[in-house]
Write an enzyme that holds these catalytic residues in place. Sequence first.
Site, short mmCIF file in Angstrom:
data_model
loop_
_atom_site.label_atom_id
_atom_site.label_comp_id
_atom_site.label_asym_id
_atom_site.label_seq_id
_atom_site.Cartn_x
_atom_site.Cartn_y
_atom_site.Cartn_z
N GLU A 62 -0.68 67.01 -8.97
CA GLU A 62 -1.45 66.51 -7.92
C GLU A 62 -1.14 65.02 -7.85
OE1 GLU A 62 -4.44 69.72 -6.71
OE2 GLU A 62 -5.18 68.08 -8.06
N GLY A 107 -1.42 61.37 -6.52
CA GLY A 107 -1.56 60.85 -5.26
C GLY A 107 -1.52 59.00 -5.27
N ARG A 108 -2.24 58.47 -6.28
CA ARG A 108 -1.81 57.03 -6.21
C ARG A 108 -0.53 56.62 -6.72
NH1 ARG A 108 -6.13 53.94 -8.51
NH2 ARG A 108 -6.89 55.75 -9.00
N ARG A 127 -11.83 48.77 -3.46
CA ARG A 127 -11.67 49.12 -5.07
C ARG A 127 -12.23 47.85 -5.96
NH1 ARG A 127 -7.50 49.65 -7.12
NH2 ARG A 127 -8.23 51.42 -8.64
N CYS A 138 -20.57 40.29 4.58
CA CYS A 138 -21.89 39.63 4.31
C CYS A 138 -22.39 40.30 2.92
CB CYS A 138 -22.85 39.98 5.43
SG CYS A 138 -24.11 38.41 5.43
N GLU A 139 -21.61 40.16 1.94
CA GLU A 139 -22.09 40.74 0.40
C GLU A 139 -21.46 39.53 -0.57
OE1 GLU A 139 -23.70 43.42 -0.78
OE2 GLU A 139 -23.88 44.29 1.32
N TYR A 150 -5.89 54.44 -1.94
CA TYR A 150 -7.19 54.11 -2.03
C TYR A 150 -7.55 53.10 -1.29
CZ TYR A 150 -6.66 58.12 -5.14
OH TYR A 150 -6.40 59.35 -5.68
C1 LIG Z 1 -8.42 66.92 -8.08
C2 LIG Z 1 -7.47 65.86 -7.99
N1 LIG Z 1 -6.24 65.68 -7.88
C3 LIG Z 1 -5.70 64.82 -7.84
C4 LIG Z 1 -6.17 63.41 -7.73
C5 LIG Z 1 -5.28 62.46 -7.58
O1 LIG Z 1 -5.53 61.29 -8.75
P1 LIG Z 1 -4.17 59.92 -8.50
O2 LIG Z 1 -4.42 59.48 -7.38
O3 LIG Z 1 -5.16 59.31 -9.54
O4 LIG Z 1 -3.16 60.61 -8.83
C6 LIG Z 1 -7.52 63.28 -7.74
C7 LIG Z 1 -8.23 61.90 -7.79
O5 LIG Z 1 -9.33 61.81 -7.44
C8 LIG Z 1 -8.41 64.44 -7.69
O6 LIG Z 1 -9.65 64.35 -7.69
#
Ligand SMILES: Cc1ncc(COP(=O)(O)O)c(C=O)c1O
Length: 432
Positions: free
Chosen positions: A291, A293-294, A331, A362-363, A391
């Site tokens: 999985e 994402g980043r 972030r 305002c932080e 993100y």
């Molecule tokens: C269950 C799960 N899968 C995949 C990811 C994706 O992680 P990344 O974006 O670091 O690849 C996350 C990120 O929080 C996650 O919680």
Amino acid sequence: MFVTENLEVNEQNHLTIGGVDTIALAEKYGTPLYVMDEDMIRQNCRIYKDAIDRDYNGNGLILYASKAFSCLHMYRIVREEGLGVDVVSGGELYTALKAGMDPEKIYFHGNNKTDDEIELAVSNNVGRLVVDNFLELEHINRIAKEKNKTVSILFRIKPGIDAHTHAFIRTGQIDSKFGFALETGEAFEAVKSASEYKNLKIAGIHCHIGSQIFELEPFQEAAKVMCGFIAEVKDKLDIVMDELNLGGGFGIKYTEKDDPVAYDQYIDAVASVIKTCCWEAGIKLPKILMEPGRSIVASAGITLYTIGNVKNIPGIRKYVSVDGGMTDNPRYILYQSEYEAAIANKASDPRDDIVTIAGKCCESGDLIQENTKLQQAEAGDVLAVFATGAYNYSMASNYNRIPRPPVVMVSGGKDKLILKRESYEDLIRNDL
Ligand SMILES: Cc1ncc(COP(=O)(O)O)c(C=O)c1O
């Protein structure tokens, strides 16, 4: 010259992304502006897909972790590239379905899914629900029974792996709000109790050990532990689990210091461990899911801002303020994340000043980066912050009633608006 290879400088000394002039984009769409390189996103999807298809002879699937960047257009890209998705809320699930994702390729996560979210998933025949806790087993079974369905589940497991990353993005160890612990026997008990629910089908297990990880070893360790658990469940409960989902977390290059492993190498390194472990334990190779994402979207994105006030406090620091901040990129305030930046209209000038880039909220903590190298900044310059594709938009807020910026994708040297800028009218739409 810049941290991501799709960033270059043209004859006007302007920064380009995917061959498109960022100053022209700032003029056309205004700032703040998220710009993403669709060709790079697609390329990343293909690297992952090719590697997993090759390593597991087609018995693997990449799920894009859509929390990194979620919108209709992104799910359409993922669908076209043949990936599945990981969603973590009713909102992400709804968006994925609206974008035409095949429900079978949607994996629904979350440590506290509501009944409404479970109902949405079950009614739409979402592929897998990833169960986080005992109460959820009951809820999913009840809702599945009401709808006369059988729901395939994975268990979210804490494999007890300590990946070397920031504490807030470390999730595989026992002190985590996510999942069932392995070492206490909780995970085993969860599988046992799920096997007694009539409307649940046990498909397999899942773990995610953290994010922005650069080493291969934690992933390999996690894979070993998880294969061991599949073998234990088969031995002791005679339950065969066909799927192993190893989560995401692959690191990306935010700054020159970061040195990520090529993504296909992660997949290959983990594959060899899984194959050995399954062979040694005498179990069938499960279907493998990952999985990322980043690592699919982060490097593909930049954020463009207009510089306003430049405040030099002699002997202390120089603040360069921009027209966005923690509302479009939380972030830094959350994790003190590192970013590199450059002035897009002076792209090849030396970055010989040390400044703090401040947002407009305002932080006091509303900073994009402290003590970072930049060209000499003046009001009206366009600032580009790199590697903001993950993100950032997905974590954006309306703090101080600041509208969210638009997102533009560039592809084949052309730009396309995929998400509109929020208006003040949008901000009061739900006010009564
Ligand atoms: C269950 C799960 N899968 C995949 C990811 C994706 O992680 P990344 O974006 O670091 O690849 C996350 C990120 O929080 C996650 O919680």
